[in-house]
Design a protein around this motif. Sequence first.
Motif, PDB file in Angstrom:
ATOM      1  N   TYR A   1     -36.476  11.405  -7.659  1.00  0.00           N
ATOM      2  CA  TYR A   1     -36.763  10.683  -8.880  1.00  0.00           C
ATOM      3  C   TYR A   1     -36.066   9.612  -9.259  1.00  0.00           C
ATOM      4  CZ  TYR A   1     -38.198  10.039 -13.590  1.00  0.00           C
ATOM      5  OH  TYR A   1     -38.704   9.401 -14.905  1.00  0.00           O
TER       6      TYR A   1
ATOM      7  N   GLY B   1     -45.621   7.407 -13.063  1.00  0.00           N
ATOM      8  CA  GLY B   1     -45.204   6.341 -14.285  1.00  0.00           C
ATOM      9  C   GLY B   1     -45.083   5.124 -13.269  1.00  0.00           C
TER      10      GLY B   1
ATOM     11  N   LEU C   1     -39.677  12.038 -23.008  1.00  0.00           N
ATOM     12  CA  LEU C   1     -41.002  12.093 -22.332  1.00  0.00           C
ATOM     13  C   LEU C   1     -41.496  13.576 -22.753  1.00  0.00           C
ATOM     14  CD1 LEU C   1     -42.662  10.432 -19.328  1.00  0.00           C
ATOM     15  CD2 LEU C   1     -43.253  12.471 -20.066  1.00  0.00           C
TER      16      LEU C   1
ATOM     17  N   ARG D   1     -37.118  14.783 -19.581  1.00  0.00           N
ATOM     18  CA  ARG D   1     -38.425  15.202 -19.906  1.00  0.00           C
ATOM     19  C   ARG D   1     -38.148  16.428 -21.130  1.00  0.00           C
ATOM     20  NH1 ARG D   1     -38.742  16.783 -14.432  1.00  0.00           N
ATOM     21  NH2 ARG D   1     -39.355  14.669 -13.512  1.00  0.00           N
TER      22      ARG D   1
ATOM     23  N   ALA E   1     -44.386   3.661 -19.395  1.00  0.00           N
ATOM     24  CA  ALA E   1     -43.094   4.127 -18.760  1.00  0.00           C
ATOM     25  C   ALA E   1     -42.578   2.796 -17.848  1.00  0.00           C
ATOM     26  CB  ALA E   1     -42.856   5.292 -18.173  1.00  0.00           C
TER      27      ALA E   1
ATOM     28  N   PRO F   1     -51.500   8.388 -12.265  1.00  0.00           N
ATOM     29  CA  PRO F   1     -50.241   8.039 -12.995  1.00  0.00           C
ATOM     30  C   PRO F   1     -49.072   8.779 -13.058  1.00  0.00           C
ATOM     31  CG  PRO F   1     -51.936   8.789 -14.348  1.00  0.00           C
ATOM     32  CD  PRO F   1     -52.502   9.148 -12.736  1.00  0.00           C
TER      33      PRO F   1
ATOM     34  N   ILE G   1     -48.935  15.367 -22.015  1.00  0.00           N
ATOM     35  CA  ILE G   1     -47.819  14.565 -22.159  1.00  0.00           C
ATOM     36  C   ILE G   1     -47.892  13.712 -23.638  1.00  0.00           C
ATOM     37  CG2 ILE G   1     -47.435  14.479 -19.497  1.00  0.00           C
ATOM     38  CD1 ILE G   1     -47.814  11.440 -19.944  1.00  0.00           C
TER      39      ILE G   1
ATOM     40  N   ILE H   1     -35.609   5.917 -18.628  1.00  0.00           N
ATOM     41  CA  ILE H   1     -36.889   4.755 -18.671  1.00  0.00           C
ATOM     42  C   ILE H   1     -37.272   4.396 -20.139  1.00  0.00           C
ATOM     43  CG2 ILE H   1     -37.614   5.864 -16.515  1.00  0.00           C
ATOM     44  CD1 ILE H   1     -39.467   7.533 -17.764  1.00  0.00           C
TER      45      ILE H   1
ATOM     46  N   ASN I   1     -46.080  14.360  -7.770  1.00  0.00           N
ATOM     47  CA  ASN I   1     -45.717  14.608  -8.894  1.00  0.00           C
ATOM     48  C   ASN I   1     -46.463  15.279  -9.823  1.00  0.00           C
ATOM     49  OD1 ASN I   1     -42.730  13.954  -9.801  1.00  0.00           O
ATOM     50  ND2 ASN I   1     -43.489  12.721 -11.381  1.00  0.00           N
TER      51      ASN I   1
ATOM     52  N   MET J   1     -45.051  18.119 -11.982  1.00  0.00           N
ATOM     53  CA  MET J   1     -45.189  18.064 -13.543  1.00  0.00           C
ATOM     54  C   MET J   1     -45.865  19.274 -14.160  1.00  0.00           C
ATOM     55  SD  MET J   1     -43.322  15.455 -14.362  1.00  0.00           S
ATOM     56  CE  MET J   1     -42.327  16.222 -13.083  1.00  0.00           C
TER      57      MET J   1
ATOM     58  N   MET K   1     -51.971  19.538 -17.806  1.00  0.00           N
ATOM     59  CA  MET K   1     -50.843  19.362 -18.777  1.00  0.00           C
ATOM     60  C   MET K   1     -51.215  18.341 -19.811  1.00  0.00           C
ATOM     61  SD  MET K   1     -48.378  17.033 -16.305  1.00  0.00           S
ATOM     62  CE  MET K   1     -48.805  15.275 -15.863  1.00  0.00           C
TER      63      MET K   1
ATOM     64  N   TYR L   1     -33.209  12.887 -17.150  1.00  0.00           N
ATOM     65  CA  TYR L   1     -33.710  12.162 -15.875  1.00  0.00           C
ATOM     66  C   TYR L   1     -32.712  11.966 -15.157  1.00  0.00           C
ATOM     67  CZ  TYR L   1     -38.578  11.710 -17.578  1.00  0.00           C
ATOM     68  OH  TYR L   1     -39.750  11.794 -18.043  1.00  0.00           O
TER      69      TYR L   1
END
Length: 461
Positions: free
Chosen positions: A399, A316, A213, A83, A55, A313, A224, A105, A364, A368, A222, A97
């Motif tokens: 964010y 991002g 995303l 998201r 991203a 990460p 993604i 992004i 995050n 997330m 999780m 976002y």
Amino acid sequence: MAPVMSRAYTIVGGGLAGALLAALLARRGHRVDVFERRPDARLRGYEGGRSINLALAARGLAVLREAGLGDAVLAQAVAMRGRMVHPREGQINFQPYGRVDRECIWSVHRGNLNLLLLDAAERAGARLHFHQRLNYVDFAARRAELVNDHDRSVQWIDFDALIGADGAGSALRAAMQRHVDLHEHFEPLGHGYKELEIPPLEDGGFRIARDALHIWPRGGYMLIALPNTEGTFTATLFLAHRDGTPNFEQLPDAAAARDFFEREFPDALALMPGLAADWADNPTSGLATLRLRRWHLDGRAVLIGDAAHAMVPFHGQGMNCAFEDVAALDRLMAEHEDSVDAFAAFEADRRPNAEAIQAMALENYVEMRDSVDNPDWRRQRALELQLAERHPGRFVPRYSMVSFTRTPYAVALERGRWQRELLVEATRGIDDLSSIDLTALDARIVDGLAPLPEDWLELAR
Ligand code: FAD
Ligand code: E0Q
């Protein structure tokens, strides 16, 4: 741009940061050599053709624009506007976002981006040397040993200043550490990741919404997925290595992985006909935060990007932060005659910011995998968006400060804390947001938060 004085720089690592820095320094008329361990991917392609994406956010894009590469990169990018949350139970839901369309992004292909940056460096006059792995540095003699792992040859080069853009496992960092205590602190996350592919539909279309995303939060772990231009998605499973249940150790083979996906991610499993092969072929890799108290050895060596501050990460931002490092180092080396001064100023400028995004990236992960699904968090988020609407440029969600502005990370962390306290307090015990006294909050905000400066707010245009 006429250089004050032409200098010679030796960059170790032709990854994202090294290639972009080479382009900027060469453009200023300096002599630049890049030594990259891997073969020239422009000849063979990356990682056996696997599509890995990243991203890109406003701050990274702003640096690419300054290098004249913004449009070329965006031409190969897919916009992600929010998201798409796939809960275990209940409806899939889309969480934008930003407030407006341009607050998005970009999903970019890592290999193609690296190629584009290497081409730009070469066009600007940098000399690229592939199959050249830094192995040893004699700092007293300012000589470095490079090993070609392909034909086993070894060569020594002389250098004025070494710039370490050789990533999280930096060989230059290890060499510097033998001369000066960098106070290296390595904090493994305890969770790793595995990349999997979601192929396109028969007609080439995307199997799930392309402008998002996708995230499957499951509490302690999780999944993604980020879109690629060619209709595929690169999915990444983040999961504990050993501790906790489930974990990677309990999934030793493709059959176990399939059972796990059937239980935990049935809708994602339906999108992954190649899960078994991907599971077996792709490695499980680790994640960690790396902090150093010193980033340079007087004027002889400096570290940038992951080599200086690898992070987890989950925001991002690793590449985006590395690109900000590149812009800062390029500017400071132009401002200071002496490399010692330039490197010291670089560390002073960037280290507090790197530490701030490292902390936010760790936070995050919890947000997330857990909170995006949680009613308290969603109420706070709804109020946050209302307040952002009422105070543009002043009450900016954390964010958004990180992803859509160039607000220094340390400032985003600090203001974000203040804002979070206000959100928690204002929503405590409240079900219905309409019962909140917004004018009282307005007064506290105007009193407590200065507007962000215009030049931080400017979306990388
Ligand atoms: P690298 O890109 O790692 O480049 C280092 C280069 O140095 C490589 O080319 C390597 O071959 C070379 N090298 C290594 N050792 C030597 C040696 N001894 N001699 C010569 N050359 C050497 N960031 C984002 O901004 N957005 C994201 O969405 C995002 N997602 C991520 C997802 C995952 C799973 C991971 C692990 C990271 C993610 N990141 C993301 C972070 C991002 O990948 C890094 O921050 C970024 O690649 C750092 O760039 P770099 O140039 O410092 O290092
Ligand atoms: C982004 C964009 C690897 C990765 C990259 C990301 C993000 C996430 C979760 C992950 C954070 C977010 N996020 O959606 O809040 O914004 O880059 Cl896991």
